[in-house]
Motif scaffolding. Structure first.
Motif, short mmCIF file in Angstrom:
data_model
loop_
_atom_site.label_atom_id
_atom_site.label_comp_id
_atom_site.label_asym_id
_atom_site.label_seq_id
_atom_site.Cartn_x
_atom_site.Cartn_y
_atom_site.Cartn_z
N GLY A 127 -0.81 8.53 -6.90
CA GLY A 127 -2.09 9.10 -7.33
C GLY A 127 -3.31 8.29 -6.92
N ASP A 128 -3.13 7.37 -5.97
CA ASP A 128 -4.28 6.59 -5.52
C ASP A 128 -4.56 6.94 -4.05
OD1 ASP A 128 -6.12 4.77 -4.65
OD2 ASP A 128 -5.04 3.00 -5.37
N PRO A 129 -5.49 7.89 -3.85
CA PRO A 129 -5.73 8.35 -2.47
C PRO A 129 -6.28 7.24 -1.57
CG PRO A 129 -7.36 9.30 -3.99
CD PRO A 129 -6.37 8.56 -4.81
N SER A 130 -6.98 6.26 -2.14
CA SER A 130 -7.54 5.23 -1.26
C SER A 130 -6.41 4.33 -0.73
CB SER A 130 -8.61 4.41 -2.00
OG SER A 130 -8.00 3.55 -2.94
N LYS B 35 -2.34 4.54 5.79
CA LYS B 35 -2.39 5.21 7.10
C LYS B 35 -3.08 4.33 8.14
CE LYS B 35 -2.25 9.96 5.42
NZ LYS B 35 -3.14 11.00 4.86
N GLU B 36 -4.14 3.66 7.73
CA GLU B 36 -4.87 2.76 8.64
C GLU B 36 -3.96 1.66 9.14
OE1 GLU B 36 -9.53 2.79 7.94
OE2 GLU B 36 -8.27 1.73 9.36
N VAL B 37 -3.26 1.07 8.18
CA VAL B 37 -2.39 -0.04 8.52
C VAL B 37 -1.28 0.43 9.45
CG1 VAL B 37 -0.63 -1.55 7.48
CG2 VAL B 37 -2.92 -1.45 6.49
N SER B 38 -0.75 1.61 9.19
CA SER B 38 0.30 2.16 10.05
C SER B 38 -0.24 2.41 11.46
CB SER B 38 0.84 3.48 9.50
OG SER B 38 1.30 3.28 8.18
N ALA B 39 -1.46 2.97 11.52
CA ALA B 39 -2.07 3.26 12.82
C ALA B 39 -2.31 1.95 13.58
CB ALA B 39 -3.38 4.01 12.64
N ALA B 40 -2.74 0.93 12.86
CA ALA B 40 -3.01 -0.37 13.49
C ALA B 40 -1.72 -0.97 14.04
CB ALA B 40 -3.65 -1.32 12.49
N TYR B 41 -0.66 -0.88 13.22
CA TYR B 41 0.59 -1.47 13.67
C TYR B 41 1.22 -0.67 14.81
CZ TYR B 41 5.17 -3.46 13.91
OH TYR B 41 6.29 -4.07 14.40
N LEU C 203 0.81 -1.22 0.00
CA LEU C 203 0.00 0.00 0.00
C LEU C 203 0.83 1.26 0.00
CD1 LEU C 203 -2.56 -1.13 2.69
CD2 LEU C 203 -2.97 -0.95 0.24
N HIS C 204 2.11 1.11 0.05
CA HIS C 204 2.95 2.29 0.18
C HIS C 204 2.65 3.30 -0.93
CE1 HIS C 204 6.47 4.84 0.60
NE2 HIS C 204 6.55 4.35 1.83
N PRO C 205 2.52 4.58 -0.55
CA PRO C 205 2.19 5.60 -1.56
C PRO C 205 3.12 5.58 -2.78
CG PRO C 205 2.05 6.54 0.63
CD PRO C 205 2.55 5.12 0.81
N ASP C 206 4.36 5.24 -2.57
CA ASP C 206 5.29 5.17 -3.71
C ASP C 206 4.88 4.11 -4.72
OD1 ASP C 206 6.64 7.11 -2.45
OD2 ASP C 206 8.35 5.88 -1.83
N ALA C 207 4.25 3.07 -4.19
CA ALA C 207 3.84 1.97 -5.06
C ALA C 207 2.47 2.23 -5.69
CB ALA C 207 3.81 0.66 -4.28
N ASN C 208 1.77 3.22 -5.16
CA ASN C 208 0.43 3.52 -5.66
C ASN C 208 0.28 5.01 -5.95
OD1 ASN C 208 -1.13 0.80 -4.96
ND2 ASN C 208 0.19 1.32 -3.23
#
Ligand code: ZN
Ligand code: ZN
Length: 368
Positions: free
Chosen positions: A43-46, A52-58, A36-41
């Motif tokens: 322009g994909d805001p979702s 961010k969710e995953v980071s918050a969970a971890y 899900l890393h933004p670099d890998a996606n």
């Protein structure tokens, strides 16, 4: 304690079980973060939101202390229900969120939040099957050695008539009109706004107009099942073995639950376990105890081991034979032999005179 903690099931966010080890959590986090890393996606805001969710969970589950606080808060919180259970509040919504907007299974669970559903008619998302418990009693020797056995279970299996969707063949489940497939309706409770399960569809997000005649819409039926499994060497009485994915089938493509096997180990007439050590007792005679010598001690594998006793061995004393305990494949325990000195109840005339001579010698002050 944070409000977020009540709203988000971080375990679901990471796709791990509530009792996942810290290693499993780290692994799940790494995989998702990479994906899900933004670099890998770009322009994909979702993807960014999910990252961010995953980071918050971890951030919480990856920290033993925070994780314990989180678990406690969730169990005891204003809407927490110890032991989980069906439906309830927004953090359970994830169970049914999948499929919305064509999001992959794993992330369906994160889209139960208001505003993210997008009104898409998703229907019921993947649901993990229930865990199934089974009991198994094994012989003492089998527990020591390990064994392969077959468990016979009567348990939920995917319904063979409707293939698990609960609808009569030729019909299909429909999106619930009351909740629009979300499975929840909103409920304002002062400061917080929570969601409760939709009363029309009981939280599943779908209604079944014509239920399957075999399973009455449950999607599962009881069936006899045989599960072959390996019980590892050294299994202890009361231990539970978890067989991943061998429990009840999931729904709508969700993963199967686990099979939890509670192991009972039958007692042995000669041996007892203490951790990895085996305990046994042998009887020796007074002359053996007084003079010392070697004795043969039975071992769990049916053989014998020679134990050397020193002169003056006391009744009740313990003697350790290294490496003859339980071998779980990584290390082995010891055999601990307790010797009991027996007193004969019947003696011959010859023995009587010998003992009398011993008694006389003892009285005259000689060291025995
Ligand atoms: Zn059915
Ligand atoms: Zn509904």
């Amino acid at each position: 304690m944070q409000r977020e903690w009540f709203e988000k099931d971080y375990y679901q966010v990471l796709g791990v079980a509530k009792d996942a080890s810290s290693k499993e959590i780290l692994k799940a986090y790494r995989r998702l973060a990479r994906q899900l890393h933004p670099d890998a996606n770009p322009g994909d805001p979702s993807a960014e939101d999910r990252f961010k969710e995953v980071s918050a969970a971890y951030d919480v589950l990856g920290d033993e202390t925070k994780r314990a606080e989180y678990d406690e808060a969730r169990a005891a919180g204003p809407m927490g229900r110890p032991g989980g259970g069906q439906g309830g509040f927004s953090f359970n919504v994830g169970d049914m969120g999948g499929g919305a907007g064509g999001i992959g299974d794993l992330f369906g669970q994160m889209f139960g939040r208001r505003g993210q559903q997008g009104g898409a008619a998703g229907g019921a998302g993947p649901r993990r099957g229930a865990d199934v418990r089974a009991e198994l009693t094994v012989d003492f020797e089998d527990a020591v050695r390990g064994l392969t056995t077959t468990l016979y279970l009567t348990a939920d299996a995917q319904c063979s008539t409707c293939h698990g969707n609960g609808a009569k063949p030729g019909t299909s489940p429909q999106v619930c009109g009351t909740c629009g497939g979300r499975g929840v309706v909103d409920d304002n409770q002062g400061l917080f706004s929570f969601s409760s399960p939709c009363p029309n569809c009981q939280g599943s997000g779908v209604v079944i107009p014509e239920p399957c005649p075999t399973c009455h819409g449950r999607g599962v039926e009881l069936r006899q099942r045989e599960v072959r499994t390996r019980i590892p060497a050294g299994v202890a009485d009361g231990q539970t073995i978890r067989l991943k994915g061998r429990g009840s089938p999931g729904r709508n493509g969700g993963p199967a639950g686990d099979l939890l096997v509670d192991v009972h180990v039958a007692p042995h007439e000669r041996f007892e376990r203490r951790g990895k050590d085996l305990m046994t007792r042998v009887q020796i005679s007074f002359p053996q105890a007084a003079l010392g010598g070697t004795i043969e001690v039975p071992t769990i594998d049916g053989g014998h081991v020679t134990l050397r006793l020193p002169p003056g061995t006391q009744s009740g004393s313990r003697h350790r034979v290294r490496g003859r305990g339980i071998d779980n494949g990584r290390s082995s325990g010891d055999l601990i032999v307790t010797v009991d000195v027996t007193v004969p109840t019947e003696i011959s005339d010859e023995q009587r005179s010998a003992i009398e001579a011993l008694a006389a010698a003892s009285m005259s002050g000689e060291v025995v």
